[in-house]
Design an enzyme around this catalytic site. Structure first.
Site, PDB file in Angstrom:
ATOM      1  N   GLU A   1     -12.720   5.106  13.003  1.00 28.18           N
ATOM      2  CA  GLU A   1     -13.368   4.956  11.694  1.00 28.18           C
ATOM      3  C   GLU A   1     -12.554   4.032  10.793  1.00 28.18           C
ATOM      4  O   GLU A   1     -13.100   3.197  10.063  1.00 28.18           O
ATOM      5  CB  GLU A   1     -13.530   6.327  11.018  1.00 28.18           C
ATOM      6  CG  GLU A   1     -14.614   7.171  11.666  1.00 28.18           C
ATOM      7  CD  GLU A   1     -14.679   8.561  11.050  1.00 28.18           C
ATOM      8  OE1 GLU A   1     -15.071   8.673   9.883  1.00 28.18           O
ATOM      9  OE2 GLU A   1     -14.319   9.537  11.734  1.00 28.18           O
TER      10      GLU A   1
ATOM     11  N   HIS B   1     -31.345  -1.279  21.111  1.00 27.24           N
ATOM     12  CA  HIS B   1     -31.854  -0.571  19.921  1.00 27.24           C
ATOM     13  C   HIS B   1     -31.336   0.869  19.871  1.00 27.24           C
ATOM     14  O   HIS B   1     -32.000   1.750  19.330  1.00 27.24           O
ATOM     15  CB  HIS B   1     -33.382  -0.571  19.893  1.00 27.24           C
ATOM     16  CG  HIS B   1     -33.984  -1.915  20.177  1.00 27.24           C
ATOM     17  ND1 HIS B   1     -34.173  -2.870  19.215  1.00 27.24           N
ATOM     18  CD2 HIS B   1     -34.389  -2.487  21.348  1.00 27.24           C
ATOM     19  CE1 HIS B   1     -34.694  -3.963  19.758  1.00 27.24           C
ATOM     20  NE2 HIS B   1     -34.821  -3.761  21.057  1.00 27.24           N
TER      21      HIS B   1
ATOM     22  N   LYS C   1     -14.013  20.986  13.443  1.00 29.36           N
ATOM     23  CA  LYS C   1     -14.097  19.526  13.489  1.00 29.36           C
ATOM     24  C   LYS C   1     -12.901  18.849  14.151  1.00 29.36           C
ATOM     25  O   LYS C   1     -11.767  19.270  13.981  1.00 29.36           O
ATOM     26  CB  LYS C   1     -14.222  18.961  12.065  1.00 29.36           C
ATOM     27  CG  LYS C   1     -15.497  19.355  11.373  1.00 29.36           C
ATOM     28  CD  LYS C   1     -16.640  18.434  11.744  1.00 29.36           C
ATOM     29  CE  LYS C   1     -16.424  17.085  11.169  1.00 29.36           C
ATOM     30  NZ  LYS C   1     -17.426  16.687  10.215  1.00 29.36           N
TER      31      LYS C   1
ATOM     32  N   SER D   1     -10.520  18.909  10.003  1.00 27.82           N
ATOM     33  CA  SER D   1     -11.041  19.016   8.648  1.00 27.82           C
ATOM     34  C   SER D   1     -10.333  20.166   7.963  1.00 27.82           C
ATOM     35  O   SER D   1     -10.024  21.183   8.584  1.00 27.82           O
ATOM     36  CB  SER D   1     -12.547  19.275   8.705  1.00 27.82           C
ATOM     37  OG  SER D   1     -12.966  19.891   7.512  1.00 27.82           O
TER      38      SER D   1
END
Ligand code: ARG
Length: 473
Positions: free
Chosen positions: A306, A172, A299, A293
């Site tokens: 992804e 979980h 970043k 970024s």
């Protein structure tokens, strides 16, 4: 009447037409319809296999005396030249000629005349295209298997380096029990093992020869299908002509197997994304797999995982497309089947590049062992070990579970870990607890105690790695 004057050889009948089937038509096909129905824009990548198939077919026609051996020689030489033209990028693909098959056949006929026109004896584009796709997919499946192997080796190396690196195992997405990072990686090796087996199995059904089915019913020529199958390296022939020209199960199976690989990689990708986020800070992905970024200078984005996650959706889409394409199709060949190629090609392209990049990316992962260990020692990851300890001292496991839950609640209130509680405090929960409990509450104690096949103990991780390496030899 000389041969040349026969009605069948009249100028009007044969030389004016621009396709191989327009004889019965009264008006030319509309320009937009030509574009709509043509597949040459994408099926030209089957060219090499189309030529292989044609050579094997013509050799069989020659051996069976259906065409002359001179014709076979001319066909082979002509096709060899065409292959060179294609490979050199000099071949002119014409939309008017619809698909890869008619383009090559027309060029062959331009080169060698009547012998070229005899190539299509006892054959149809229906069994021809099914053969081409199978040849292409067989080669592609072998590339996929090699890609899977490469990725497995990359994961095995990383698992070996981290066979005893402690990390929290999750259920979980909450800290559950300590595991080793090597054990976690080996879970993915197991998934990939099943993926390899799926492609091996799928290849058996790909590797059957449709040629000989002709349009749908077979052919009246005395063909030798076994000979063609052997020449092309097929394991055997498709045993029903209607099925041979209309079956695309093998393409669906391939795409399903590819989808499942992508499922597995999307799961690992999700973990890489989480682990590399500064909140977790378990791993660092090499810069060459990340981007920055344009607005936030701090970043470093895990673009590759992804995109793998995103491209998984793309491959599932292709699987759905192929299943839907076949649904409800009556026997035998229908033009719908032309739509099998783009999803199939894109599935293979996406999968192959994903495997390649993933194998490299896993070699560019660095692990922050301290952070992993810190996370494993927070969140009462050894609570189960304490319960097991009490059960081994004679307390029924359910009672042990309950009493440890009380101890955890106490520790939560005091904002400490179980191993921070003094012996006297622990004994308030269960008097039988003695000094040796601290060995159980340590991360290493917890890991080493799970020492059976499939367990997370470092010794078991090493054994698992060795087993896979041996099996891969
Ligand atoms: N381009 C076609 C395909 O990809 C080849 C087979 C065409 N056959 C036909 N009868 N129109 O399926």
């Amino acid at each position: 009447m000389t041969h040349k004057e026969s009605p069948l050889h009249k100028e009007s009948a044969l030389n004016k037409k621009d396709t191989s089937w327009s004889g019965r038509f009264n008006e030319p096909v509309a320009e937009l319809v030509k574009k709509y129905t043509a597949s040459v824009g994408f099926d030209q990548r089957l060219a090499v296999f189309d030529i292989q198939g044609s050579i094997a077919h013509s050799q069989m026609l020659g051996a069976q005396k259906i065409i002359s051996l001179d014709d076979v020689k001319a066909i082979e030489a002509g096709l060899a030249e065409i292959l060179q033209e294609i490979e050199a990028g000099q071949f002119e693909w014409l939309l008017d000629l619809e698909d890869v098959h008619l383009n090559i056949e027309k060029r062959l006929t331009d080169k060698i005349g009547d012998a070229g026109k005899r190539l299509h004896t006892g054959r149809s584009r229906n069994d021809q295209v099914a053969t081409d796709v199978r040849l292409w997919l067989r080669a592609t499946t072998d590339q996929v298997s090699a890609g899977l192997t490469k990725l497995q080796l990359s994961l095995l190396d990383l698992a070996e380096t981290h066979f005893d690196t402690v990390m929290p195992g999750f259920t979980h997405l909450q800290v559950a029990q300590p595991v080793t990072f090597g054990h976690h990686l080996m879970a993915y090796v197991e998934m990939l093992k099943r993926d390899v087996a799926r492609f091996v199995d799928c290849r058996k059904r790909i590797n059957r020869l449709p040629l000989g089915a002709a349009a749908l019913a077979g052919t009246s020529y005395p063909i030798d299908r076994e000979m063609v199958a052997k020449t092309l390296g097929f394991d055997g022939v498709c045993e029903n002509s209607l099925d041979a020209v209309s079956d695309r199960d093998f393409a669906i199976e391939f795409t399903f197997a590819a989808s499942l690989v992508m499922t597995h990689l999307s799961r690992l990708s999700e973990e890489l994304i989480l682990w590399s986020s500064p909140r977790f800070a378990f791993i660092d992905i090499a810069d060459r797999f990340c981007t920055g970024s344009s607005i936030m200078p701090q970043k470093k984005n895990p673009d590759v995982p992804e995109l793998v996650r995103g491209k998984t959706g793309r491959v599932y889409g292709h699987l759905t497309a192929l299943l839907t394409l076949m649904k409800g199709q009556p026997l035998a060949y229908n033009k719908d089947n032309q739509e099998d190629k783009e999803p199939l090609f894109d599935t293979a392209d996406t999968l192959l590049v994903t495997l390649e990049i993933y194998a490299d990316m896993m070699r560019g992962i660095t692990v922050n062992k301290e952070n992993m260990r810190q996370a494993a020692s927070e969140g009462f990851a050894t609570a189960t070990d304490l319960a097991d300890y009490l059960a081994k001292k004679g307390m029924p496991f359910r009672d042990a579970h309950e009493v440890v839950a009380l101890a955890v609640r106490y520790a939560v209130d005091k904002n400490v870990e179980l191993s921070d509680l003094p012996l006297a405090t622990l004994q308030q929960f269960v008097p039988e607890i003695s000094d040796d409990v601290y060995a159980v509450l340590t991360l290493e104690g917890s890991l080493n105690s799970r020492n059976h096949i499939g367990g997370t103990a470092p010794a078991q991780v090493q054994a698992a790695i060795a087993r896979v390496r041996t099996a891969m030899k």
